[in-house]
Design a protein around this motif. Sequence first.
Motif, PDB file in Angstrom:
ATOM      1  N   LYS A  30       0.832  -1.212   0.000  1.00  0.00           N
ATOM      2  CA  LYS A  30       0.000   0.000   0.000  1.00  0.00           C
ATOM      3  C   LYS A  30       0.867   1.263   0.000  1.00  0.00           C
ATOM      4  CE  LYS A  30      -4.230   2.019   1.557  1.00  0.00           C
ATOM      5  NZ  LYS A  30      -5.571   1.572   1.706  1.00  0.00           N
ATOM      6  N   ARG A  31       1.966   1.187  -0.719  1.00  0.00           N
ATOM      7  CA  ARG A  31       2.846   2.348  -0.866  1.00  0.00           C
ATOM      8  C   ARG A  31       3.689   2.161  -2.111  1.00  0.00           C
ATOM      9  NH1 ARG A  31       8.127   1.359   0.063  1.00  0.00           N
ATOM     10  NH2 ARG A  31       8.688  -0.483   1.276  1.00  0.00           N
ATOM     11  N   THR A  65       6.557  -7.486   4.568  1.00  0.00           N
ATOM     12  CA  THR A  65       5.395  -8.284   4.183  1.00  0.00           C
ATOM     13  C   THR A  65       4.945  -9.145   5.353  1.00  0.00           C
ATOM     14  OG1 THR A  65       6.358  -8.408   1.977  1.00  0.00           O
ATOM     15  CG2 THR A  65       4.489  -9.833   2.418  1.00  0.00           C
ATOM     16  N   GLN A  66       5.886  -9.765   6.029  1.00  0.00           N
ATOM     17  CA  GLN A  66       5.547 -10.633   7.160  1.00  0.00           C
ATOM     18  C   GLN A  66       4.915  -9.837   8.296  1.00  0.00           C
ATOM     19  OE1 GLN A  66       9.247 -12.686   7.865  1.00  0.00           O
ATOM     20  NE2 GLN A  66       9.143 -13.717   5.885  1.00  0.00           N
ATOM     21  N   GLU A  67       5.318  -8.573   8.430  1.00  0.00           N
ATOM     22  CA  GLU A  67       4.720  -7.714   9.451  1.00  0.00           C
ATOM     23  C   GLU A  67       3.296  -7.301   9.053  1.00  0.00           C
ATOM     24  OE1 GLU A  67       5.706  -3.321  11.046  1.00  0.00           O
ATOM     25  OE2 GLU A  67       7.377  -4.735  11.168  1.00  0.00           O
ATOM     26  N   MET A  68       3.103  -7.000   7.766  1.00  0.00           N
ATOM     27  CA  MET A  68       1.770  -6.588   7.303  1.00  0.00           C
ATOM     28  C   MET A  68       0.775  -7.741   7.286  1.00  0.00           C
ATOM     29  SD  MET A  68       2.365  -3.875   4.220  1.00  0.00           S
ATOM     30  CE  MET A  68       0.626  -3.446   4.181  1.00  0.00           C
ATOM     31  N   ASN A  85      -5.704  -1.981  -1.074  1.00  0.00           N
ATOM     32  CA  ASN A  85      -4.430  -1.379  -1.463  1.00  0.00           C
ATOM     33  C   ASN A  85      -4.464  -0.872  -2.899  1.00  0.00           C
ATOM     34  OD1 ASN A  85      -3.498  -2.233   1.034  1.00  0.00           O
ATOM     35  ND2 ASN A  85      -2.132  -3.792   0.225  1.00  0.00           N
ATOM     36  N   LEU A  86      -5.029  -1.669  -3.782  1.00  0.00           N
ATOM     37  CA  LEU A  86      -5.023  -1.346  -5.211  1.00  0.00           C
ATOM     38  C   LEU A  86      -6.144  -0.406  -5.636  1.00  0.00           C
ATOM     39  CD1 LEU A  86      -4.207  -4.827  -6.752  1.00  0.00           C
ATOM     40  CD2 LEU A  86      -2.770  -2.786  -6.830  1.00  0.00           C
TER      41      LEU A  86
END
Length: 136
Positions: A30-31, A65-68, A85-86
Motif C-alpha cells: 500500500k505504498r 510483508t511478514q509484518e503486514m 491497497n489497489l
Amino acid sequence: MSIMIVLSTLLHAEVPTKDSVTKLYVATFKRAPDSLGLNYWLNDSFGGEPQLEWIASSFFDQPETQEMYPTGFTNEEFVIAVYDNLFNRAPDQEGLHYWLEQLDSGALEKSVFILAVINGAQNTIEYGNDATILEN
C-alpha cells in the motif's frame, strides 16, 4: 473480469518494469517503492534477467510483508487488503469467493493472486475505475 484471461496472462514470465514493480509494491505494501528498493528489484536482485513473478514471490520473504500479513492473517483478510491497497474498495462477493477458493485450496500462491488482480484491473460500470485508479 474474466478469471481465465487473467490467469492466462500469468503463464509467461514477465520482465519487470518500473511500472509493474511499482504496482506490485502498491498491491503488497500500500505504498510506492523508494528509489533504492525499486533499483534493487529491477537491477540488483538477480544473477540473470529478472522476472516479475520471482519478485512477487520474493516479496513474501521480506520482513515488511511478514509484518503486514502475519501468521494468522486469513486469506479473506489478505484478499480484502489487496483490493483495498489497489482499488480503495472491497472485492465483490463473487470475486472474493473465487479468490478464496483458489488460495484456500492451494491452487494459487498469494504472489500469483496479486499479479492476477493487477493484470485483471478494468474500468467497468459495475465495479468502477479500477484500471484508472491503478494507473494513478
